[in-house]
Design an enzyme around this catalytic site. Structure first.
Site, mmCIF file in Angstrom:
data_model
loop_
_atom_site.group_PDB
_atom_site.id
_atom_site.type_symbol
_atom_site.label_atom_id
_atom_site.label_comp_id
_atom_site.label_asym_id
_atom_site.label_seq_id
_atom_site.Cartn_x
_atom_site.Cartn_y
_atom_site.Cartn_z
ATOM 1 N N ALA A 132 1.033 -1.215 -0.165
ATOM 2 C CA ALA A 132 0.088 -0.055 -0.018
ATOM 3 C C ALA A 132 0.776 1.278 -0.135
ATOM 4 O O ALA A 132 1.983 1.230 0.587
ATOM 5 C CB ALA A 132 -0.887 0.094 1.340
ATOM 6 N N VAL A 133 0.373 2.358 -0.732
ATOM 7 C CA VAL A 133 1.054 3.618 -0.804
ATOM 8 C C VAL A 133 -0.110 4.554 -0.242
ATOM 9 O O VAL A 133 -1.186 4.547 -0.620
ATOM 10 C CB VAL A 133 1.595 4.061 -2.070
ATOM 11 C CG1 VAL A 133 1.938 5.419 -2.216
ATOM 12 C CG2 VAL A 133 2.539 3.047 -2.574
ATOM 13 N N GLU A 177 -1.873 -12.362 -5.162
ATOM 14 C CA GLU A 177 -3.003 -12.183 -5.717
ATOM 15 C C GLU A 177 -3.707 -10.881 -5.725
ATOM 16 O O GLU A 177 -3.017 -10.060 -5.031
ATOM 17 C CB GLU A 177 -4.121 -13.075 -4.632
ATOM 18 C CG GLU A 177 -4.168 -14.447 -4.868
ATOM 19 C CD GLU A 177 -3.301 -14.915 -3.456
ATOM 20 O OE1 GLU A 177 -3.044 -14.111 -2.705
ATOM 21 O OE2 GLU A 177 -2.907 -16.442 -3.411
ATOM 22 N N ASN A 225 -8.146 -4.236 -10.312
ATOM 23 C CA ASN A 225 -7.061 -3.331 -10.040
ATOM 24 C C ASN A 225 -6.093 -3.105 -11.205
ATOM 25 O O ASN A 225 -4.858 -3.656 -11.056
ATOM 26 C CB ASN A 225 -6.369 -3.789 -8.513
ATOM 27 C CG ASN A 225 -5.445 -2.519 -8.045
ATOM 28 O OD1 ASN A 225 -5.214 -1.826 -8.617
ATOM 29 N ND2 ASN A 225 -5.286 -2.899 -6.927
ATOM 30 N N TYR A 256 2.818 -4.829 -11.416
ATOM 31 C CA TYR A 256 3.455 -6.082 -11.249
ATOM 32 C C TYR A 256 3.881 -6.725 -12.549
ATOM 33 O O TYR A 256 5.149 -6.996 -12.694
ATOM 34 C CB TYR A 256 2.423 -6.953 -10.706
ATOM 35 C CG TYR A 256 1.818 -6.530 -9.480
ATOM 36 C CD1 TYR A 256 2.534 -6.083 -8.359
ATOM 37 C CD2 TYR A 256 0.276 -6.938 -9.192
ATOM 38 C CE1 TYR A 256 1.940 -5.859 -7.085
ATOM 39 C CE2 TYR A 256 0.057 -6.477 -7.854
ATOM 40 C CZ TYR A 256 0.878 -5.835 -6.991
ATOM 41 O OH TYR A 256 0.072 -5.735 -5.765
#
Length: 142
Positions: free
Chosen positions: A69-70, A102, A107, A114
Site C-alpha cells: 500500500a501507498v 493475488e 485493480n 506487477y
C-alpha cells in the site's frame, strides 16, 4: 529497522515495534488492518508513506506478497515500484526466488505495476475476495 541501501526503503526486524502508521494505512487501503507481523512474515516500509508485507517460507524458497500500500496522497510517484523492486531483490538475495501474489482483477494499476516489474500471470481464483470479486494470481521468479 534496517535500511535497504540508499533506497529510502527500510525492513523491520523481528522485535522492532510495529509502526502505528502502517496499521492506519492498512485500514485506509484495505478497510481493515492486520495484526503485527508473525515470525514468518517480513515488512518493508518507506516510512509514513508505503509498506509491503510478505509471508515467507525460507526452506521452500517462496514468499507471498500479502499487502502492498501507498498513502493515497503520494500515489503516482513511483513509491510502489520502488518498494516492490527492493523487496524482490532482497528476497531473491536471501534465497527466496519464487514470489507469488493475488490481485483484484479490477485493480488495473496494480496489475500494470506487477507486469512491469517482471511478474507473470499464473492463475485465477474465482470469488476470492469477501465481496465476491475474482483474483488474478501472479508469479515472479528471481
Amino acid at each position: 529497522m534496517r535500511a535497504c541501501g540508499d533506497s529510502g526503503v527500510w525492513r523491520l526486524e523481528v522485535g522492532d515495534p510495529f509502526p502505528e502508521w502502517v496499521a492506519r494505512l492498512d485500514r485506509t487501503a484495505f478497510g481493515d488492518a492486520w495484526k503485527t507481523p508473525a515470525l514468518h512474515e517480513r515488512l518493508w516500509v518507506i516510512p509514513e508513506l508505503a509498506f509491503a508485507r510478505w509471508s515467507c517460507v525460507q526452506v521452500a524458497g517462496e514468499a507471498d506478497l500479502l499487502r502492498i500500500a501507498v498513502d493515497p496522497a503520494h500515489r503516482g510517484q513511483g513509491l510502489g515500484r520502488q518498494l516492490l523492486e527492493v523487496c524482490q531483490q532482497e528476497l531473491v538475495d536471501a534465497g527466496i526466488d519464487h514470489l507469488f501474489l493475488e490481485v483484484r482483477v479490477s485493480n488495473a494499476s496494480a496489475i500494470r505495476l506487477y507486469r512491469s516489474c517482471g511478474w507473470k500471470p499464473c492463475g485465477h481464483r474465482g470469488g476470492y475476495y469477501s465481496d465476491g470479486e475474482d483474483a488474478s494470481l501472479f508469479h515472479f521468479q528471481g
